[in-house]
Scaffold this motif. Structure first.
Motif, mmCIF file in Angstrom:
data_model
loop_
_atom_site.group_PDB
_atom_site.id
_atom_site.type_symbol
_atom_site.label_atom_id
_atom_site.label_comp_id
_atom_site.label_asym_id
_atom_site.label_seq_id
_atom_site.Cartn_x
_atom_site.Cartn_y
_atom_site.Cartn_z
ATOM 1 N N SER A 86 27.224 24.602 36.084
ATOM 2 C CA SER A 86 28.397 24.384 36.874
ATOM 3 C C SER A 86 28.943 23.217 35.945
ATOM 4 O O SER A 86 28.085 22.320 35.569
ATOM 5 C CB SER A 86 28.176 23.918 38.286
ATOM 6 O OG SER A 86 27.282 22.987 38.397
ATOM 7 N N VAL A 87 30.313 23.127 36.075
ATOM 8 C CA VAL A 87 31.120 22.176 35.338
ATOM 9 C C VAL A 87 32.616 21.796 36.007
ATOM 10 O O VAL A 87 32.784 22.200 36.888
ATOM 11 C CB VAL A 87 31.471 23.090 33.885
ATOM 12 C CG1 VAL A 87 30.361 23.177 33.166
ATOM 13 C CG2 VAL A 87 32.287 24.242 34.280
ATOM 14 N N GLY A 88 32.914 20.695 35.348
ATOM 15 C CA GLY A 88 34.169 20.295 36.259
ATOM 16 C C GLY A 88 35.196 20.626 35.173
ATOM 17 O O GLY A 88 34.805 20.984 33.855
ATOM 18 N N LEU A 166 29.124 11.154 37.198
ATOM 19 C CA LEU A 166 30.250 11.907 36.993
ATOM 20 C C LEU A 166 30.946 10.730 35.979
ATOM 21 O O LEU A 166 30.713 9.777 35.842
ATOM 22 C CB LEU A 166 31.174 12.219 38.145
ATOM 23 C CG LEU A 166 30.503 13.397 38.694
ATOM 24 C CD1 LEU A 166 30.905 13.271 40.249
ATOM 25 C CD2 LEU A 166 30.391 14.758 38.104
ATOM 26 N N GLU A 167 32.114 11.347 35.341
ATOM 27 C CA GLU A 167 32.752 10.485 34.194
ATOM 28 C C GLU A 167 33.748 9.784 34.882
ATOM 29 O O GLU A 167 34.179 9.786 35.850
ATOM 30 C CB GLU A 167 33.419 11.653 33.205
ATOM 31 C CG GLU A 167 32.339 12.477 32.505
ATOM 32 C CD GLU A 167 31.978 13.508 33.425
ATOM 33 O OE1 GLU A 167 32.575 14.036 34.253
ATOM 34 O OE2 GLU A 167 30.588 13.807 33.126
ATOM 35 N N VAL A 183 33.519 20.361 31.169
ATOM 36 C CA VAL A 183 32.419 19.189 31.302
ATOM 37 C C VAL A 183 31.541 19.444 32.235
ATOM 38 O O VAL A 183 31.529 19.686 33.182
ATOM 39 C CB VAL A 183 33.076 17.741 31.301
ATOM 40 C CG1 VAL A 183 33.840 17.670 32.744
ATOM 41 C CG2 VAL A 183 31.987 16.788 31.307
ATOM 42 N N GLY A 184 30.160 19.311 31.576
ATOM 43 C CA GLY A 184 29.016 19.786 32.336
ATOM 44 C C GLY A 184 27.869 18.798 31.910
ATOM 45 O O GLY A 184 28.233 17.837 31.049
ATOM 46 N N MET A 185 26.792 18.768 32.429
ATOM 47 C CA MET A 185 25.651 17.893 32.043
ATOM 48 C C MET A 185 24.269 18.692 31.456
ATOM 49 O O MET A 185 23.317 17.901 31.116
ATOM 50 C CB MET A 185 25.204 16.876 33.262
ATOM 51 C CG MET A 185 26.024 16.243 33.788
ATOM 52 S SD MET A 185 25.709 15.207 35.193
ATOM 53 C CE MET A 185 27.219 14.562 35.742
ATOM 54 N N VAL A 208 33.516 24.001 39.086
ATOM 55 C CA VAL A 208 33.522 23.703 40.779
ATOM 56 C C VAL A 208 34.116 22.409 41.089
ATOM 57 O O VAL A 208 34.236 21.985 42.273
ATOM 58 C CB VAL A 208 31.701 23.232 40.878
ATOM 59 C CG1 VAL A 208 31.070 24.519 40.675
ATOM 60 C CG2 VAL A 208 31.303 22.320 40.188
ATOM 61 N N ASN A 209 34.869 21.670 40.102
ATOM 62 C CA ASN A 209 35.805 20.679 40.647
ATOM 63 C C ASN A 209 36.708 20.480 39.301
ATOM 64 O O ASN A 209 36.336 20.662 38.198
ATOM 65 C CB ASN A 209 34.757 19.583 41.026
ATOM 66 C CG ASN A 209 34.059 18.943 39.668
ATOM 67 O OD1 ASN A 209 33.052 19.604 39.347
ATOM 68 N ND2 ASN A 209 34.487 17.874 39.064
HETATM 69 N N1 HPA Z 1 31.151 16.557 35.190
HETATM 70 C C1 HPA Z 1 30.205 16.661 34.664
HETATM 71 N N2 HPA Z 1 29.275 17.521 35.329
HETATM 72 C C2 HPA Z 1 29.758 18.623 36.151
HETATM 73 C C3 HPA Z 1 30.998 18.117 36.707
HETATM 74 C C4 HPA Z 1 31.976 17.045 36.276
HETATM 75 O O1 HPA Z 1 32.998 16.963 36.858
HETATM 76 N N3 HPA Z 1 31.247 19.112 37.707
HETATM 77 C C5 HPA Z 1 29.979 19.949 37.720
HETATM 78 N N4 HPA Z 1 29.074 19.330 36.941
#
Ligand code: HPA
Length: 246
Positions: A86-88, A166-167, A183-185, A208-209
């Motif tokens: 899942s990522v932004g 988060l960043e 961007v993810g982690m 997801v955002n």
């Molecule tokens: N940044 C980093 N990792 C994430 C984010 C994000 O905005 N959303 C979901 N994983």
């Protein structure tokens, strides 16, 4: 044909529809895996499923034992790994709900156990990582997304930050200048370790955002979980379509 493995991320604790046949508590030279690996059937196909954050205790991105997880999946003889992240979203088309099959990665993580090379093999593991994701597995994912009519982006850059925070908005502006689309982690060092282990690896990123500073609301886990619930159903549909053709 050897089974594929799926590595699930946030929001994908269980693979819905998976008829679990056995669980593998693999011992590894690198310590404990996140959770026993489920072996099961989805439709007519056998596959392995590993939740990288474990459960019920959530392992944060920087504490996941990526080496143990990849080593264990390799030891089970998997044909390849499809990772779900899942990522932004950073670029304009990467809105919440969008899927990306990335073709590139930029690694901003630090201090993670990121290689199997302990300097003891007698040769250095300078793996070719020009194309970080496996071409054939990526093409199979894209074909599955197309045949299931699932909207997606077929290429993009996955920036991976250390987390768990988060960043900042400025960090996201820097990632955008670097060319990151999302961007993810958790995408690294997982992808590099799979390459070192010689296991084909590709990723499905679920947006997801909006990344920090790009949305009009504060970022909350609740907001991400809402999107995850609907998006993970689409990811399951994509996986079922992928497995149909194996
Ligand atoms: N940044 C980093 N990792 C994430 C984010 C994000 O905005 N959303 C979901 N994983």
């Amino acid at each position: 044909m050897k089974p594929l493995a799926i590595i699930g991320g946030t929001g994908i604790d269980e693979l819905e529809g998976l008829e679990v046949l056995s669980e593998h508590r693999v011992e590894t030279p690198f310590g404990a895996i996140s959770r026993p690996i489920q072996e099961g059937r989805l439709g007519s196909t056998t596959l392995y499923f590993l939740q990288r954050h474990g459960s019920p205790d959530a392992i944060p991105p920087h504490r996941i034992n990526y080496r143990a997880n990849i080593w264990a999946l390799k030891s089970l003889g998997v044909a390849g790994i499809v990772a779900i992240n899942s990522v932004g979203g950073i670029t304009a088309s990467m809105r919440p709900g969008r899927l990306l099959i990335p073709d590139q990665v930029i690694d901003y993580t630090w201090g993670r156990e990121h290689t199997f090379d302990e300097g003891e093999q007698g040769t250095l593991m300078h793996i070719d990582f020009t194309e970080p994701y496996d071409g054939a597995l990526r093409r199979a994912l894209l074909a599955a997304a197309n045949s299931a009519g699932i909207p997606h982006d077929a290429s993009g850059v996955h920036g991976v930050t250390q987390g768990p925070r988060l960043e900042t908005a400025a960090e996201i502006r820097r990632l955008a200048r670097d060319g990151c689309d999302v961007v993810g982690m958790t995408g690294m060092p997982e992808a590099a370790l799979a390459r070192e282990a010689g296991v084909p690896y590709a990723s499905i990123c679920m947006v997801v955002n909006p990344a920090a500073g790009l949305g009009d609301q504060p970022l909350t886990l609740a907001m991400m979980r809402d999107i995850l619930a609907s998006e993970s159903a689409v990811v399951r549909q994509l996986l079922s379509e992928l497995l149909k053709h194996r």
